[in-house]
Design a protein around this motif. Structure first.
Motif, PDB file in Angstrom:
ATOM      1  N   LEU A 183     119.678   7.820  51.953  1.00 33.47           N
ATOM      2  CA  LEU A 183     119.248   9.796  52.705  1.00 33.47           C
ATOM      3  C   LEU A 183     118.253   9.789  51.670  1.00 33.47           C
ATOM      4  CD1 LEU A 183     121.147  11.233  56.152  1.00 33.47           C
ATOM      5  CD2 LEU A 183     119.178   9.268  56.051  1.00 33.47           C
ATOM      6  N   MET A 184     118.193  10.097  50.528  1.00 30.34           N
ATOM      7  CA  MET A 184     118.023  10.319  49.425  1.00 30.34           C
ATOM      8  C   MET A 184     116.561   9.858  48.914  1.00 30.34           C
ATOM      9  SD  MET A 184     120.397  13.125  47.127  1.00 30.34           S
ATOM     10  CE  MET A 184     119.259  13.358  46.339  1.00 30.34           C
ATOM     11  N   GLU A 185     116.690   8.201  48.943  1.00 36.35           N
ATOM     12  CA  GLU A 185     116.124   7.679  48.576  1.00 36.35           C
ATOM     13  C   GLU A 185     115.015   7.128  49.363  1.00 36.35           C
ATOM     14  OE1 GLU A 185     114.438   3.433  47.837  1.00 36.35           O
ATOM     15  OE2 GLU A 185     115.953   4.551  49.720  1.00 36.35           O
ATOM     16  N   LYS A 186     115.591   7.248  50.956  1.00 38.16           N
ATOM     17  CA  LYS A 186     114.158   7.022  51.499  1.00 38.16           C
ATOM     18  C   LYS A 186     113.076   8.515  52.228  1.00 38.16           C
ATOM     19  CE  LYS A 186     117.025   4.684  55.088  1.00 38.16           C
ATOM     20  NZ  LYS A 186     117.456   3.992  53.873  1.00 38.16           N
ATOM     21  N   ALA A 187     114.105   9.831  51.807  1.00 39.37           N
ATOM     22  CA  ALA A 187     113.119  10.677  51.551  1.00 39.37           C
ATOM     23  C   ALA A 187     112.223  10.749  50.255  1.00 39.37           C
ATOM     24  CB  ALA A 187     113.998  11.617  51.286  1.00 39.37           C
ATOM     25  N   GLY A 188     112.147   9.802  49.892  1.00 38.99           N
ATOM     26  CA  GLY A 188     111.523   9.570  48.571  1.00 38.99           C
ATOM     27  C   GLY A 188     112.062  10.057  46.690  1.00 38.99           C
ATOM     28  N   VAL A 189     113.027  10.674  47.133  1.00 38.58           N
ATOM     29  CA  VAL A 189     113.065  11.187  45.822  1.00 38.58           C
ATOM     30  C   VAL A 189     113.412  10.073  44.965  1.00 38.58           C
ATOM     31  CG1 VAL A 189     115.918  11.963  44.856  1.00 38.58           C
ATOM     32  CG2 VAL A 189     115.413  12.490  47.121  1.00 38.58           C
TER      33      VAL A 189
END
Length: 385
Positions: free
Chosen positions: A336-342
């Motif tokens: 989810l962090m990756e999908k949020a652009g982190v």
């Protein structure tokens, strides 16, 4: 004229044997000359073996007969392979040989053939997993290959030490299998879980598990590791289960020692838990044992890792949530962090990994909803103004 080393021996019953004595070098410990005596029914067999031993001794490749068992070869390998390893890692090394010890452990290692290893693989793939005396069930292809890899390394060491002529495990192909695709929770499922734990006594623990921390890191967290004023927590130790005992270990790697910022809801949950524990201590009186740990029971005792996992499963059942493992909550967080652009470099550091490529490959997953987003992005790319 050189004396023939092959001696004709006549036994009391009148039968004839052929015997030779040959030097095979010196004992590395005592320095004394070592000799080998062999006896054969036929002279040509004796001469062939004598020539072979002399040739290999001259080249330094001769392997003397040994009664060392497969168990002894494994034990010798584990002595060095597990030195300096975390207790949990060393346990995993030992567990990889469970089926090998059961099927081949007492066999003389020099008698083990490629067919024996193939039979071992068949056994593991059909009934290698046994629990509580129940009939065996198949091991996964990944587990079988892990065992083969460890056994190959053990036999290779024995070859280098002059205990085995060749590594028969290296002749066996790894098992072909398809790794089961992990499917972490979606954002919607995470919200359902968060609503389910609201007000739970260990709400803060579940939030920490959804913060990307491993089970052992959550359970090893102490109040001294948390700075509520600064809004940070330090991961400096873990409480893990090894051989049915709970032990304290440092994080899995050097990067595992890390300081993470806390969000406002986690800070509020930690403060609420701190107050609750103070009330529980007052109500329990002398029965309160107290501890330095954040995640404890009502008497201040740190909870058992297996109980924590079981309790996670109970919450999922009550919330009617799709079943995932406790460790999959970590996969959920990082995905989810990756999908949020982190950035992946930040996610890797957050997770305590040594390599962002490992994080990307192992912990970041795409689902069907991500494919739908991909189509939206493509439509924008291909749209003609």
């Amino acid at each position: 004229m050189a004396k023939d080393p092959i001696k004709r021996i006549e036994l009391k019953d009148g039968s004839v044997r052929y015997r030779f004595v040959v030097d095979i070098g010196r004992d590395p410990e005592t320095g004394k000359r070592k000799q080998l005596t062999r006896t054969f029914d036929k002279q040509r067999e004796a001469r062939r073996e004598y020539d072979r031993i002399r040739h290999q001794t001259g080249e330094g490749t001769y392997v003397k007969p040994s009664k060392a068992t497969v168990n002894q070869v494994i034990d010798s390998y584990l002595k060095g392979a597990t030195r300096g390893k975390r207790a949990n890692t060393a346990r995993n090394y030992r567990d990889a040989f469970r089926c090998v010890r059961g099927q081949l452990g007492n066999r003389v290692a020099q008698t083990v053939s490629k067919d024996d290893i193939e039979d071992l693989v068949d056994y593991m793939l059909t009934r290698g997993r046994k629990r509580g005396g129940k009939p065996g069930t198949p091991l996964s292809g990944r587990s079988v290959n892990l065992t083969l890899g460890r056994l190959k390394a053990a036999f290779e060491l024995a070859v280098k030490e002059g205990k085995l002529v060749r590594n028969v495990v290296a002749l066996v192909d790894p098992v072909s299998y398809q790794q089961a695709e992990r499917e972490p929770w979606s954002k919607t499922e995470v919200h359902t879980f968060l609503r389910a734990i609201t007000g739970d006594r260990l709400e803060v623990a579940w939030r920490l598990s959804l913060y990307g921390l491993r089970r052992g890191e959550v359970l090893g967290l102490r109040w001294s590791d948390i700075d509520l004023t600064a809004g940070t927590l330090k991961v400096v130790q873990t409480r893990v289960l090894v051989d049915y005992k709970v032990i304290i270990e440092p994080p899995k790697s050097r990067n595992g020692n890390r300081t993470l910022p806390l969000d406002a809801e986690l800070i509020d949950a930690l403060r609420a838990l701190r107050k609750r524990q103070a009330v529980e201590a007052e109500e329990a009186g002398e029965a309160y044992e107290g501890s330095e740990y954040v995640v404890t029971d009502e008497l201040g005792r740190p909870v058992h890792p297996e109980w924590y996992s079981d309790e996670f499963g109970r919450i999922l059942r009550c919330a009617k949530l799709r079943r995932i493992t406790l460790h999959d909550s970590r996969h959920t967080t990082l995905s989810l962090m990756e999908k949020a652009g982190v950035p992946i470099s930040v996610i890797s550091k957050w997770a305590g990994h040594y390599d962002s490529a490992f994080t990307q490959k192992t912990y970041v997953h795409a689902g069907d909803e991500d494919l739908a987003q991909g189509s939206v992005k493509l439509a924008k790319i291909y749209k003609i103004a």
